[in-house]
Design a protein around this motif. Sequence first.
Motif, short mmCIF file in Angstrom:
data_model
loop_
_atom_site.label_atom_id
_atom_site.label_comp_id
_atom_site.label_asym_id
_atom_site.label_seq_id
_atom_site.Cartn_x
_atom_site.Cartn_y
_atom_site.Cartn_z
N LEU A 183 -15.55 3.25 33.46
CA LEU A 183 -14.69 2.25 32.81
C LEU A 183 -14.95 2.19 31.31
O LEU A 183 -14.01 2.16 30.50
CB LEU A 183 -14.91 0.87 33.43
N TYR A 184 -16.23 2.18 30.91
CA TYR A 184 -16.56 2.14 29.48
C TYR A 184 -16.02 3.38 28.77
O TYR A 184 -15.52 3.29 27.65
CB TYR A 184 -18.07 2.06 29.26
N HIS A 185 -16.11 4.52 29.43
CA HIS A 185 -15.60 5.76 28.83
C HIS A 185 -14.09 5.66 28.59
O HIS A 185 -13.60 6.05 27.53
CB HIS A 185 -15.93 6.95 29.72
N LEU A 186 -13.39 5.11 29.55
CA LEU A 186 -11.95 4.92 29.39
C LEU A 186 -11.65 3.97 28.23
O LEU A 186 -10.80 4.26 27.39
CB LEU A 186 -11.35 4.37 30.69
N LEU A 187 -12.37 2.87 28.17
CA LEU A 187 -12.14 1.91 27.08
C LEU A 187 -12.50 2.49 25.71
O LEU A 187 -11.85 2.17 24.71
CB LEU A 187 -12.95 0.63 27.34
N MET A 188 -13.52 3.34 25.67
CA MET A 188 -13.92 3.93 24.39
C MET A 188 -12.86 4.86 23.84
O MET A 188 -12.83 5.12 22.63
CB MET A 188 -15.24 4.69 24.54
N GLN A 189 -11.97 5.36 24.67
CA GLN A 189 -10.93 6.26 24.18
C GLN A 189 -9.97 5.55 23.24
O GLN A 189 -9.25 6.19 22.48
CB GLN A 189 -10.17 6.88 25.36
N PHE A 190 -9.96 4.23 23.29
CA PHE A 190 -9.09 3.46 22.40
C PHE A 190 -9.75 3.13 21.06
O PHE A 190 -9.10 2.58 20.18
CB PHE A 190 -8.64 2.16 23.10
N ARG A 191 -11.03 3.45 20.92
CA ARG A 191 -11.73 3.23 19.65
C ARG A 191 -11.65 4.50 18.82
O ARG A 191 -11.74 5.60 19.35
CB ARG A 191 -13.20 2.86 19.91
N TRP A 192 -11.53 4.36 17.52
CA TRP A 192 -11.34 5.54 16.67
C TRP A 192 -12.53 6.47 16.69
O TRP A 192 -12.39 7.68 16.57
CB TRP A 192 -10.98 5.12 15.24
N ASP A 193 -13.76 5.93 16.82
CA ASP A 193 -14.94 6.79 16.81
C ASP A 193 -15.43 7.14 18.21
O ASP A 193 -16.42 7.83 18.37
CB ASP A 193 -16.06 6.16 16.00
N LYS A 194 -14.73 6.66 19.24
CA LYS A 194 -15.05 6.97 20.64
C LYS A 194 -16.47 6.57 21.02
O LYS A 194 -17.11 7.23 21.83
CB LYS A 194 -14.85 8.46 20.95
#
Length: 139
Positions: A55-66
């Motif tokens: 889940l965190y990995h999926l959410l991190m895809q929306f952050r510019w620096d991942k």
Amino acid sequence: MIPTLAGRIQTRLFLLATVGAVLTALSALVLPMSFVDAYLVLLAVAVVGVGWELLYHLLMQFRWDKDWPTLFGLVAIVPEGLLMWVLLDRGLIPGVGGPVPAGAFAAMFAIVWIGQWLFANGPMRVLFVQWRLRGGRLI
């Protein structure tokens, strides 16, 4: 270092198996919780934690620096702890002998979580230099 998904999962499992296991033993000595129940909860945290990493990995895809800021890793104690308490309270963690006092669970979860977070953000960066260079992967 920007951890990869595999690195995050490996790091989580490594920390639970080492730092988490030691802190769980120390916590079970002083809290009204059996060693068996404490380690079953730790095992459940490891299993559910892999799902959290996805889940965190999926959410991190929306952050510019991942990546998450380090503070997010500490604050994640709240949703993860609440989910684990709900699972424990509803009897969804197999093998737990009886009701676990909320205070004992909260204390153990906080001790293990903060201990792991401190180790990952301190000694682990010194002891496992390659860990930092390989996206958090240990293997």
